[in-house]
Design an enzyme around this catalytic site. Structure first.
Site, PDB file in Angstrom:
ATOM      1  N   SER A 118       0.821  -1.215   0.000  1.00 47.87           N
ATOM      2  CA  SER A 118       0.000   0.000   0.000  1.00 47.87           C
ATOM      3  C   SER A 118       0.853   1.261   0.000  1.00 47.87           C
ATOM      4  O   SER A 118       0.561   2.211  -0.740  1.00 47.87           O
ATOM      5  CB  SER A 118      -0.951   0.001   1.192  1.00 47.87           C
ATOM      6  OG  SER A 118      -0.263  -0.192   2.412  1.00 47.87           O
ATOM      7  N   HIS A 151      -1.802  -8.713   2.065  1.00 44.26           N
ATOM      8  CA  HIS A 151      -1.391  -7.477   2.742  1.00 44.26           C
ATOM      9  C   HIS A 151      -2.414  -7.154   3.829  1.00 44.26           C
ATOM     10  O   HIS A 151      -2.449  -7.804   4.873  1.00 44.26           O
ATOM     11  CB  HIS A 151      -1.261  -6.356   1.713  1.00 44.26           C
ATOM     12  CG  HIS A 151      -0.664  -5.081   2.241  1.00 44.26           C
ATOM     13  ND1 HIS A 151       0.108  -5.018   3.384  1.00 44.26           N
ATOM     14  CD2 HIS A 151      -0.731  -3.799   1.781  1.00 44.26           C
ATOM     15  CE1 HIS A 151       0.503  -3.767   3.593  1.00 44.26           C
ATOM     16  NE2 HIS A 151      -0.010  -3.012   2.636  1.00 44.26           N
ATOM     17  N   HIS A 173       6.889 -13.151   8.510  1.00 45.89           N
ATOM     18  CA  HIS A 173       6.785 -11.806   7.941  1.00 45.89           C
ATOM     19  C   HIS A 173       7.812 -11.680   6.830  1.00 45.89           C
ATOM     20  O   HIS A 173       8.880 -12.298   6.877  1.00 45.89           O
ATOM     21  CB  HIS A 173       7.033 -10.751   9.023  1.00 45.89           C
ATOM     22  CG  HIS A 173       6.717  -9.349   8.599  1.00 45.89           C
ATOM     23  ND1 HIS A 173       7.642  -8.552   7.952  1.00 45.89           N
ATOM     24  CD2 HIS A 173       5.585  -8.602   8.696  1.00 45.89           C
ATOM     25  CE1 HIS A 173       7.098  -7.375   7.691  1.00 45.89           C
ATOM     26  NE2 HIS A 173       5.858  -7.380   8.128  1.00 45.89           N
ATOM     27  N   ARG A 228       4.699  -4.991  17.352  1.00 53.60           N
ATOM     28  CA  ARG A 228       3.287  -4.619  17.377  1.00 53.60           C
ATOM     29  C   ARG A 228       2.454  -5.714  18.036  1.00 53.60           C
ATOM     30  O   ARG A 228       1.526  -5.436  18.805  1.00 53.60           O
ATOM     31  CB  ARG A 228       2.788  -4.339  15.951  1.00 53.60           C
ATOM     32  CG  ARG A 228       3.499  -3.192  15.262  1.00 53.60           C
ATOM     33  CD  ARG A 228       3.110  -3.086  13.792  1.00 53.60           C
ATOM     34  NE  ARG A 228       3.486  -4.283  13.051  1.00 53.60           N
ATOM     35  CZ  ARG A 228       3.192  -4.492  11.762  1.00 53.60           C
ATOM     36  NH1 ARG A 228       2.515  -3.589  11.076  1.00 53.60           N
ATOM     37  NH2 ARG A 228       3.578  -5.600  11.161  1.00 53.60           N
ATOM     38  N   ASP A 235      -0.914  -9.371  12.863  1.00 54.91           N
ATOM     39  CA  ASP A 235      -2.210  -9.844  12.396  1.00 54.91           C
ATOM     40  C   ASP A 235      -2.723 -11.023  13.215  1.00 54.91           C
ATOM     41  O   ASP A 235      -3.937 -11.267  13.271  1.00 54.91           O
ATOM     42  CB  ASP A 235      -2.128 -10.248  10.919  1.00 54.91           C
ATOM     43  CG  ASP A 235      -1.818  -9.081  10.019  1.00 54.91           C
ATOM     44  OD1 ASP A 235      -2.392  -8.001  10.244  1.00 54.91           O
ATOM     45  OD2 ASP A 235      -1.000  -9.232   9.093  1.00 54.91           O
TER      46      ASP A 235
END
Length: 470
Positions: free
Chosen positions: A276, A306, A353, A362, A408
Site C-alpha cells: 500500500s 497485505h 513476515h 506490534r 495480524d
C-alpha cells in the site's frame, strides 16, 4: 462559500467542533498557530534533508550500495534497497521505528489521553511529519486542527449510498477517496501553476484533510454496511482515535477507545516498501494528488497478502476454536493441532513476515494490552496458546525464516473482544491508521523533491541472458 457550507453541514449534523476553531475556519482566518508551527518544523528539517540528498547525489551518485539477484527480480524485489522513505525504517530484528524511535519508545514517550496509558496516534502522525515528539500542548492543538478539518462533503456520502450494500468496505473506502478528490488543494494549485518549492506545503494541506476525514468516512461505511446507517454524532471533545471508536457505536467501554488508540498508533507506518505504501508512493511520484495516491494504496491494502491478513487470522482463530470443541487451549493441544494442519497441507496465518525475523513488536504491545485487560477471554487464551506452541512447530518444519507471530495474529482478537466482529471491516480500521504514514511519506517525498519512480523491467529471456553472463 462552498467550503463554509460543508463545515456548517457537518456542525449542524451533530459534530461538536470547538467553537473557536470552527469560527476561525468559517471566518476565513489564516492558518492556525499549530499549523504554522507544524510547517515551520517540517521546513527546517526539509532544508537539512534536501542538503543531504544533494550531497549524496553530488559526491556519491555512482556508489554501488548492493546487488540484485535473479531471485530478487523474480520474487518481488524483496530487500532490494531502491527507495527513500524518511518517516520510518523496518529492521529485521527490532521491527519498525518511527523517526528512529521503536514502537516501545513511541508508546512510552508520545502524549497520552487523560488517564490513558497508550500513545495517541495523532502524536505518532506529528512525529512522522516532523521528526519530533510533540508536547502535550502541541498534541492537543494538533488534534483540534484535525477536528477542524473533519467535515466530509455530502456528495461523498451520496456517492457511497449508490453502491450495493454488500460492496466490500474497502471498495467503499477507495471510492470515497476518489469522491473527495475534487476538493484536492494540491490538484487545484498544480493546475494554477505552483512552484516545486510549494509542493510539500500544499500536499500537507491535503494530507491533514484526508487523515482528518478518514474516521468519519470509515465509521459511516461501518454503520451503513452493518448497522442502521445512522452515524453517532461527531465528538471533537475526544481525541482523534477515541472519536472514531465512539462513532463506530459498538462499545462504550473506555478500554475500547484505548485499544483503538493502540491499534491506530501501531499500524501508522511501516516504511515504504509494503504494497500500500509503495503503491501510494509510486502514484504520488507522478504528482497525482494525495487522494488519488491513497485510493490506489487502498486497493493494494485490500489484498489477501497485505491488509486482509488480519481478517484471515481471525477467521482461522474462530475456526480453530470451533474445532477444539470447547477444550481449554493449551500449548500441548495447539502443538498437536498445528502439526495436524501443516501435515494436511494447510497454512497457519499470522506467523512469519516478509522482513521481520523476530516476534513483531506490534504483536507484543497488543499482547501486553490483552494480558492486562482481557486475560480471561477464551479467544485470547487461544491466541496465547498459539504464541507458545506454533513457533516451535514451524521451526521444526524448517521451511520458514521467521516462525514468530506478526501483528495480524493478535489484532482480530482485540477487535472481536470489544464487539467489533465484522471481519470484512477490519482492513478499513487498518486503513484509517496507515493513512497517517502514507500521507507523511507523500509530504516528505515532495519536500525533498523525489522524482517520478521508473524502475527497469525485463522479460525472463533477458534475465536468463544476464544471468548466463555471470
Amino acid at each position: 462559500m462552498e467550503r463554509i457550507s460543508r463545515i456548517a453541514q457537518h456542525v449542524n449534523g451533530g459534530a461538536e467542533v470547538p467553537g473557536g476553531l470552527a469560527a476561525q475556519a468559517v471566518a476565513g482566518a489564516g492558518p492556525s498557530p499549530i499549523l504554522v508551527a507544524l510547517k515551520g518544523k517540517i521546513a527546517k528539517l526539509a532544508k537539512e534533508k534536501s542538503a543531504q540528498k544533494a550531497d549524496l547525489l553530488k559526491n556519491n551518485a555512482d556508489v554501488v550500495i548492493g546487488e540484485v539477484s535473479v531471485e530478487q527480480c523474480i520474487n518481488g524485489g524483496r530487500s532490494v534497497k531502491m527507495m527513500v522513505t524518511e518517516t520510518s525504517d523496518l529492521d529485521a530484528n527490532t521491527g519498525i521505528s518511527y523517526r528512529g524511535k521503536s514502537l516501545y519508545e513511541c508508546n512510552k514517550e508520545l502524549p497520552k489521553a487523560p488517564g490513558g496509558e497508550v500513545a495517541l496516534p495523532e502524536a505518532a502522525f506529528w512525529l512522522l511529519l516532523t521528526g519530533e515528539v510533540p508536547t502535550d500542548a502541541e498534541c492537543r492543538a494538533f488534534t483540534e486542527e484535525l477536528h477542524r478539518r473533519s467535515a466530509v462533503p455530502q456528495s461523498v456520502f451520496a456517492t457511497l449510498a449508490t453502491l450495493p450494500k454488500d460492496t466490500h468496505p474497502m471498495t467503499q473506502l477507495s471510492v470515497a477517496m476518489l469522491a473527495m478528490q475534487p476538493d484536492s488543494k494540491f490538484a487545484h494549485k498544480y493546475d494554477q501553476g505552483m512552484k516545486k518549492g510549494e509542493y510539500w506545503e500544499v500536499a500537507l494541506e491535503d494530507a491533514l484533510d484526508l487523515v482528518a476525514k478518514m474516521p468519519v468516512v470509515a465509521a459511516q461505511i461501518y454503520r451503513s454496511t452493518f448497522k442502521d446507517g445512522k452515524l453517532p454524532a461527531y465528538n471533537a471533545k475526544l481525541d482523534w482515535a477515541a472519536n472514531y471508536a465512539q462513532m463506530l457505536g459498538v462499545n462504550s467501554d473506555e478500554k475500547f477507545k484505548e485499544v483503538t488508540r493502540l491499534y491506530l498508533m501501531l499500524h501508522a507506518d511501516h516504511e515504504g516498501g509494503n504494497v500500500s505504501a509503495h503503491t501510494a508512493h509510486l502514484v504520488g511520484s507522478a504528482l497525482s494528488d494525495p487522494y488519488y495516491a491513497w485510493a490506489a494504496g487502498l486497493c493494494g491494502l485490500a489484498g489477501p497478502l497485505h491488509g486482509l491478513a488480519n481478517q484471515e487470522c481471525i477467521s482461522w482463530l474462530l475456526e480453530a476454536q470451533k474445532d477444539l470443541g470447547g477444550q481449554k487451549p493449551t500449548k500441548e493441544l495447539l502443538t498437536a493441532y498445528a502439526e495436524k494442519m501443516l501435515a494436511s497441507g494447510k497454512v497457519i496465518p499470522g506467523f512469519g513476515h516478509a522482513v521481520l525475523r523476530n516476534t513483531d513488536p506490534r504483536y507484543m504491545l497488543e499482547r501486553e494490552f490483552a494480558l492486562k485487560n482481557c486475560p480471561d477471554d477464551p479467544l485470547f487464551q487461544l491466541v496465547d496458546a498459539c504464541y507458545q506452541a506454533i513457533p516451535a512447530v514451524l521451526e521444526k518444519g524448517g521451511k520458514v525464516k521467521n516462525p514468530f507471530p506478526n501483528v495480524d495474529a493478535h489484532s482480530g482478537q482485540l477487535m472481536h473482544f470489544y464487539n467489533l466482529k465484522e471481519q470484512n471491516y477490519y482492513t478499513v480500521v487498518f486503513a484509517v491508521s496507515r493513512a497517517m504514514g502514507v500521507m507523511a511519506q507523500y509530504v516528505w517525498a515532495r519536500a525533498v523533491g523525489l522524482p517520478i519512480e521508473r524502475p527497469k523491467s525485463v522479460p525472463l529471456d533477458v534475465l536468463a541472458k544476464l544471468a548466463n553472463k555471470k
